[in-house]
Design an enzyme around this catalytic site. Structure first.
Site, PDB file in Angstrom:
ATOM      1  CB  CYS A   1      -0.982  -0.014   1.168  1.00 39.95           C
ATOM      2  SG  CYS A   1      -0.238  -0.013   2.819  1.00 39.95           S
TER       3      CYS A   1
ATOM      4  CG  HIS B   1      -4.744  -0.211   3.571  1.00 40.45           C
ATOM      5  ND1 HIS B   1      -3.909  -0.982   2.794  1.00 40.45           N
ATOM      6  CD2 HIS B   1      -5.695   0.284   2.724  1.00 40.45           C
ATOM      7  CE1 HIS B   1      -4.335  -0.975   1.531  1.00 40.45           C
ATOM      8  NE2 HIS B   1      -5.406  -0.212   1.472  1.00 40.45           N
TER       9      HIS B   1
ATOM     10  CG  HIS C   1      -6.699   0.374  -1.914  1.00 38.19           C
ATOM     11  ND1 HIS C   1      -6.921  -0.352  -0.770  1.00 38.19           N
ATOM     12  CD2 HIS C   1      -7.698  -0.014  -2.779  1.00 38.19           C
ATOM     13  CE1 HIS C   1      -7.972  -1.128  -0.911  1.00 38.19           C
ATOM     14  NE2 HIS C   1      -8.461  -0.941  -2.113  1.00 38.19           N
TER      15      HIS C   1
END
Length: 343
Positions: free
Chosen positions: A258, A305, A317
């Site tokens: 991420c 995240h 993402h």
């Protein structure tokens, strides 16, 4: 008088009965444990796997941080070692120059005793003695002072390099621990997934496929103004990576985790941000959900995240192991923490 007769041994029949009883007890206990822990449902497995992926994401971030530190230390050590090597050459040249001066003195009638003493030992102890300095010429004193300073500089640089090498050794150990932790979490998640039936796996795969929109799929993002020109450029760069696989520690261009995706995308917009979620949170100004604009970073699940806000409640993402870079609605990503607007 004490008896010395050997104690009577239990009969073979009695031993057999006891063994059989113990085995039965173990079997009953095992049955009870099996009954007490029924097979988890598909949704329970998914929930546990998602939590393990979250934990693996946090560990991956720590791994990435340690890896980044290792790379910086290696560069610093290389620079220091180059500086020490150059300094040693300069010191040798200074000593050669002083030796030439001594040779000239010798040819003209003999070496000054103080200079002769220096050439066979360390100058520091002699420079601090006024009586010695009084016996040297100004040119000799200047040469000795240059040598003294160079020696002190070299000693400091060597000490600094030794400290960096110790830090590097510790960082490499941390890298190994974090890599093992990430692999452990992912392995545990895979074991859970392996408990599912073929049908359950197919159902989860179909759900994941629906979530993993391919690069050509249309996503309604609205017409929101971007956070900034650079934010818009970073978001556009990230969109070119749709469909690329998530890989723990990936930083492009073939795979991403991420924070690897967000760092890579901002680099394409000529903006340097840090490598991990827990440092990227400080790479700009924190904002609330109502203030989000396309190009802002969005953080979820205790900094486990990060992704790009893409507009219309969508996030671009790199989600998790087994998935690809994709758009996804914010409500499916867990606990939203805050956004960050990168300057």
């Amino acid at each position: 008088m004490a008896s010395h007769r050997r104690p009577k041994q239990p009969s073979r029949t009695r031993v057999t009965v006891l063994t059989a009883t113990a085995a039965a007890a173990v079997a009953l206990t095992s049955q009870g444990a099996a009954q007490a822990a029924p097979k988890p449902s598909k949704d329970e497995v998914k929930s546990k796997v998602d939590k393990l992926y979250e934990d693996a994401g946090l560990a991956t971030d720590k791994y990435n941080g340690a890896k980044e530190k290792q790379e910086k230390l290696e560069k610093q050590i290389d620079d220091l070692q180059d500086k020490v090597a150059r300094g040693q050459e300069e010191l040798n040249d200074l000593r050669d120059g002083l030796g030439s001066l001594a040779s000239a003195q010798y040819r003209s009638g003999g070496i000054d005793p103080s200079l002769q003493l220096f050439l066979s030992s360390d100058p520091d102890s002699y420079l601090d003695k006024a009586s010695t300095l009084d016996q040297l010429s100004g040119k000799q004193v200047e040469a000795l002072k240059k040598i003294q300073k160079k020696q002190r500089d070299l000693a400091q640089q060597r000490k600094e390099a030794a400290g960096k090498l110790d830090d590097l050794a510790d960082t490499r150990k941390e890298l190994g621990r974090k890599k093992k932790e990430v692999q452990g979490k992912l392995g545990e998640a895979q074991k859970l997934l392996n408990t599912l039936t073929a049908k359950e796996k197919q159902e989860l795969a179909a759900k994941e496929k629906r979530a993993s929109r391919a690069a050509g799929d249309r996503v309604e993002l609205g017409k929101e103004a971007p956070a900034s020109n650079r934010g818009a450029a970073a978001l556009s760069a990230a969109a070119t990576q749709l469909g690329k696989p998530y890989v723990s520690g990936g930083s492009g261009p073939n795979s991403y985790d991420c924070s690897g995706l967000t760092q890579w995308a901002y680099a394409q917009a000529d903006v340097s941000i840090t490598r991990t979620t827990y440092t990227q949170q400080n790479d700009g100004t924190k904002i609330g959900r109502s203030q989000l604009k396309p190009g802002d970073l969005v953080f979820f699940n205790n900094l486990a995240h990060v992704g790009f806000y893409a507009g219309n409640g969508q996030v671009l993402h790199a989600p998790k192991p087994g998935a690809v870079v994709r758009y996804e609605a914010m409500e499916y990503l867990g606990n939203f923490q805050f956004g960050v607007r990168v300057a």
